[in-house]
Design an enzyme around this catalytic site. Structure first.
Site, PDB file in Angstrom:
ATOM      1  N   LYS A 166       0.881  -1.192   0.000  1.00 20.26           N
ATOM      2  CA  LYS A 166       0.000   0.000   0.000  1.00 20.26           C
ATOM      3  C   LYS A 166       0.905   1.224   0.000  1.00 20.26           C
ATOM      4  O   LYS A 166       2.039   1.164   0.484  1.00 20.26           O
ATOM      5  CB  LYS A 166      -0.879   0.000   1.245  1.00 20.26           C
ATOM      6  CG  LYS A 166      -2.118   0.846   1.133  1.00 20.26           C
ATOM      7  CD  LYS A 166      -3.260   0.135   0.421  1.00 20.26           C
ATOM      8  CE  LYS A 166      -4.406   1.080   0.119  1.00 20.26           C
ATOM      9  NZ  LYS A 166      -5.584   0.359  -0.393  1.00 20.26           N
ATOM     10  N   ASP A 222      -6.926   4.302  -4.670  1.00 18.50           N
ATOM     11  CA  ASP A 222      -7.620   4.179  -3.381  1.00 18.50           C
ATOM     12  C   ASP A 222      -8.237   5.561  -3.152  1.00 18.50           C
ATOM     13  O   ASP A 222      -8.423   6.321  -4.126  1.00 18.50           O
ATOM     14  CB  ASP A 222      -6.638   3.767  -2.263  1.00 18.50           C
ATOM     15  CG  ASP A 222      -7.333   3.418  -0.941  1.00 18.50           C
ATOM     16  OD1 ASP A 222      -7.852   2.303  -0.822  1.00 18.50           O
ATOM     17  OD2 ASP A 222      -7.362   4.254  -0.014  1.00 18.50           O
TER      18      ASP A 222
HETATM   19  P1  NDP Z   1     -12.890   7.744  -3.043  1.00 14.98           P
HETATM   20  O1  NDP Z   1     -11.822   8.742  -2.828  1.00 14.98           O
HETATM   21  O2  NDP Z   1     -13.425   7.513  -4.398  1.00 14.98           O
HETATM   22  O3  NDP Z   1     -14.138   8.066  -2.080  1.00 14.98           O
HETATM   23  C1  NDP Z   1     -13.971   8.132  -0.704  1.00 14.98           C
HETATM   24  C2  NDP Z   1     -15.287   8.560  -0.090  1.00 14.98           C
HETATM   25  O4  NDP Z   1     -15.188   8.459   1.322  1.00 14.98           O
HETATM   26  C3  NDP Z   1     -15.644   9.996  -0.375  1.00 14.98           C
HETATM   27  O5  NDP Z   1     -17.044  10.125  -0.377  1.00 14.98           O
HETATM   28  C4  NDP Z   1     -15.021  10.727   0.800  1.00 14.98           C
HETATM   29  O6  NDP Z   1     -15.595  11.981   1.082  1.00 14.98           O
HETATM   30  C5  NDP Z   1     -15.313   9.767   1.920  1.00 14.98           C
HETATM   31  N1  NDP Z   1     -14.307   9.923   2.980  1.00 14.98           N
HETATM   32  C6  NDP Z   1     -12.960   9.833   2.861  1.00 14.98           C
HETATM   33  N2  NDP Z   1     -12.361  10.081   4.029  1.00 14.98           N
HETATM   34  C7  NDP Z   1     -13.357  10.328   4.885  1.00 14.98           C
HETATM   35  C8  NDP Z   1     -13.387  10.642   6.259  1.00 14.98           C
HETATM   36  N3  NDP Z   1     -12.258  10.746   6.976  1.00 14.98           N
HETATM   37  N4  NDP Z   1     -14.610  10.828   6.842  1.00 14.98           N
HETATM   38  C9  NDP Z   1     -15.751  10.699   6.116  1.00 14.98           C
HETATM   39  N5  NDP Z   1     -15.770  10.416   4.812  1.00 14.98           N
HETATM   40  C10 NDP Z   1     -14.599  10.223   4.212  1.00 14.98           C
HETATM   41  O7  NDP Z   1     -12.324   6.379  -2.405  1.00 14.98           O
HETATM   42  P2  NDP Z   1     -12.812   4.880  -2.670  1.00 14.98           P
HETATM   43  O8  NDP Z   1     -14.272   4.847  -2.870  1.00 14.98           O
HETATM   44  O9  NDP Z   1     -11.904   4.295  -3.659  1.00 14.98           O
HETATM   45  O10 NDP Z   1     -12.439   4.211  -1.252  1.00 14.98           O
HETATM   46  C11 NDP Z   1     -13.382   4.120  -0.178  1.00 14.98           C
HETATM   47  C12 NDP Z   1     -12.950   3.015   0.770  1.00 14.98           C
HETATM   48  O11 NDP Z   1     -12.891   1.771   0.066  1.00 14.98           O
HETATM   49  C13 NDP Z   1     -11.562   3.188   1.403  1.00 14.98           C
HETATM   50  O12 NDP Z   1     -11.580   2.614   2.693  1.00 14.98           O
HETATM   51  C14 NDP Z   1     -10.668   2.344   0.491  1.00 14.98           C
HETATM   52  O13 NDP Z   1      -9.482   1.923   1.145  1.00 14.98           O
HETATM   53  C15 NDP Z   1     -11.608   1.175   0.230  1.00 14.98           C
HETATM   54  N6  NDP Z   1     -11.290   0.369  -0.948  1.00 14.98           N
HETATM   55  C16 NDP Z   1     -11.219   0.942  -2.196  1.00 14.98           C
HETATM   56  C17 NDP Z   1     -10.951   0.143  -3.293  1.00 14.98           C
HETATM   57  C18 NDP Z   1     -10.993   0.681  -4.685  1.00 14.98           C
HETATM   58  O14 NDP Z   1     -10.920  -0.140  -5.609  1.00 14.98           O
HETATM   59  N7  NDP Z   1     -11.143   1.959  -4.904  1.00 14.98           N
HETATM   60  C19 NDP Z   1     -10.615  -1.285  -3.128  1.00 14.98           C
HETATM   61  C20 NDP Z   1     -10.815  -1.791  -1.786  1.00 14.98           C
HETATM   62  C21 NDP Z   1     -11.095  -0.960  -0.747  1.00 14.98           C
HETATM   63  P3  NDP Z   1     -14.798  13.322   0.713  1.00 14.98           P
HETATM   64  O15 NDP Z   1     -14.988  13.479  -0.756  1.00 14.98           O
HETATM   65  O16 NDP Z   1     -15.441  14.386   1.523  1.00 14.98           O
HETATM   66  O17 NDP Z   1     -13.351  13.096   1.105  1.00 14.98           O
END
Ligand code: NDP
Length: 464
Positions: free
Chosen positions: A137, A177
């Site tokens: 990571k 991510d």
């Molecule tokens: P994105 O950046 O596309 O979206 C993240 C979302 O989560 C946004 O809506 C963001 O809001 C919100 N968010 C982020 N940090 C916080 C916080 N501290 N408090 C509240 N909301 C928050 O990321 P992904 O959708 O790719 O990832 C989401 C999760 O899924 C993570 O845990 C990631 O590790 C996991 N994941 C992702 C994969 C992938 O293929 N993308 C694979 C496996 C797991 P805002 O815009 O306000 O920051």
């Protein structure tokens, strides 16, 4: 349970306790990493009992130590000529079953503890996919929010100028991510290609037109819902008609909503770090399209949803409140898809009080350990991240395969493979839970099944 077996489990538990004391001492202050290790280690007492060779080979002690941690300076210049300095990291955690594989996160909260927790989880998640990928990571404390495309490009180029010497298609293959989507992968790939002078599958999540895989953007969300469907099917139920809470509004949340709609369920919430919207009428395909445009093109805030759609309400986040009101909304199922530690014990009590029967983790480690225990003890079907959200990395591995073959599969071919991988992860987790005395506990099952595969490979390869 027989008295002799109980004694054995107690012996296993004290091995785990001693191990955790050592890990805590060596990694003081790395809270998120310790939380992730503890969650896995707590499932492993039975494994250590049955496999004394893992004890003498110090497999547990080796698996918590990253093979390599790289930290570097990322200087860049903004649109007004001001110089900024961020920190870049890559944690190359474990290569026992393949090249390091795992995403890059760009978010101001990023530090070594968070990347070590994510890298550690990734080792076992990747093992569960049955594909030949190790765990890693990386990322940076850079915040892409509010930055222009040119600023993001300059940052990505500077980041890759150091990272490129540590990665490669047979060494380490990063992906996206939080904060790293198609735009960032494009800029990172362009700079890698320029520096290495080769067009190779060194990153996944690429655009389809230049080496990406169909279904990769959708894979984590789709896979999470396929996993949820398999859990329900195992108890004679289905997603049809279920009202679902979804948190987040990024990549994982969007495609979780899409697949829920495909399978006859109704998402009724989405969120971002500012707060959440509740839409009792349901988020249908048109509303979801609007969210995708808001988040992926206009890069706006989810608050705007409540102005756009009548009947929806917005609740601002309140860090001081001790619980997240999103998890207090009446529903049948919950899919946390934003970030780590989103559901605490109070939130779990609210979910249980509302008779939410299914909680499936799309994000990594969104449920705190006490909340997870409470949900499982209360009979809520709980799908842990390392099993449920493994679809993203699985299709990343399929992207690597397609790059090696210099060939691209159709949408249906990739989706079929994703479905069968998610079914296999479900089966492995259920079987391991049965075999190690915790039937129906997917958290224990996923930890045991993932760990066994990695531990056996490490034993085969000697003390390295
Ligand atoms: P994105 O950046 O596309 O979206 C993240 C979302 O989560 C946004 O809506 C963001 O809001 C919100 N968010 C982020 N940090 C916080 C916080 N501290 N408090 C509240 N909301 C928050 O990321 P992904 O959708 O790719 O990832 C989401 C999760 O899924 C993570 O845990 C990631 O590790 C996991 N994941 C992702 C994969 C992938 O293929 N993308 C694979 C496996 C797991 P805002 O815009 O306000 O920051």
């Amino acid at each position: 349970m027989l008295v002799k077996d109980r004694a054995k489990t107690q012996a296993g538990s004290s091995l785990v306790d001693a191990f955790m004391a050592e890990v805590r001492e060596r990694n003081t202050h790395e809270e998120e990493f310790l939380q992730a290790v503890e969650e896995v280690a707590a499932s492993l007492s039975g494994v250590l009992e049955r496999h004394p060779e893992f004890q003498s080979g110090k497999v547990l002690q080796r698996v918590v130590e990253p093979e390599r941690v790289i930290q570097f300076r990322v200087p860049w210049v903004d649109d007004f000529g001001e110089v900024h300095v961020n920190r870049g990291f890559r944690v190359e955690f474990n290569s026992a079953i393949g090249p390091y594989k795992g995403g890059l996160r760009f978010h101001p909260s990023v530090n070594l503890s968070i990347l070590k927790f994510l890298g550690f989880e990734q080792i076992f998640k990747n093992a569960l996919t049955t594909l030949p990928i190790g765990g890693g990571k990386g990322g940076s404390d850079f915040d892409p929010k509010g930055r222009s495309d040119n600023e993001v490009m300059r940052f990505c180029q500077s980041f890759m100028t150091e990272l490129f010497r540590h990665i490669g298609p047979d060494t380490d293959v990063p992906a996206g991510d939080i904060g790293v989507g198609g735009r960032e992968i494009g800029f990172l790939f362009g700079q890698y290609k320029r520096l290495a002078n080769e067009f190779t599958g060194v990153l996944t999540g690429k655009s389809y037109g230049w080496g990406g895989s169909l279904i990769r953007p959708e894979a984590t969300g789709y896979g999470t819902v396929y996993f949820a469907a398999a859990m329900l099917e195992a108890v004679g139920k289905s997603l049809e008609g279920k009202r679902c809470l979804v948190s987040g509004s990024g990549n994982v949340a969007q495609f979780t909503c899409e697949k829920l709609l495909d399978l006859g369920a109704t998402p009724i919430s989405v969120s971002d770090s500012g707060g959440f919207v509740h839409d009792p009428d349901g988020i249908d395909r048109d509303k979801l399209k609007w969210i995708m445009d808001l988040k992926n093109v206009r890069r706006g805030r989810i608050k705007e949803y409540a102005d756009q759609f009548k009947g929806a309400t917005y609740t601002a986040a309140d860090a001081s409140s001790g619980s997240n009101p999103l998890w207090g909304v009446d529903a049948d199922a919950a899919f946390p898809c934003a970030t780590q530690n989103e559901i605490n014990r109070t939130d779990a009590e609210h979910l249980i009080g509302n008779k939410v029967g299914l909680v499936v983790e799309g994000a990594n480690m969104p449920t705190l350990p006490q909340a997870q225990d409470l949900l499982i003890e209360s009979g809520v079907l709980f799908g842990p991240a390392k099993a449920a959200n493994a679809g993203g990395v699985a299709v990343s591995a399929l992207e690597m395969t397609q790059n090696s073959m210099r060939y691209q599969w159709t949408r249906e071919e990739v989706d079929d493979k994703l479905k069968s991988i998610m079914r296999s992860i479900h089966q492995q987790s259920a079987d391991a839970a049965d075999q190690y005395g915790s039937p129906g506990n997917y958290a224990v099952g996923a930890n045991v099944a993932g760990f066994l595969k990695v531990a056996n490979a490490m034993m085969d390869q000697g003390v390295v």
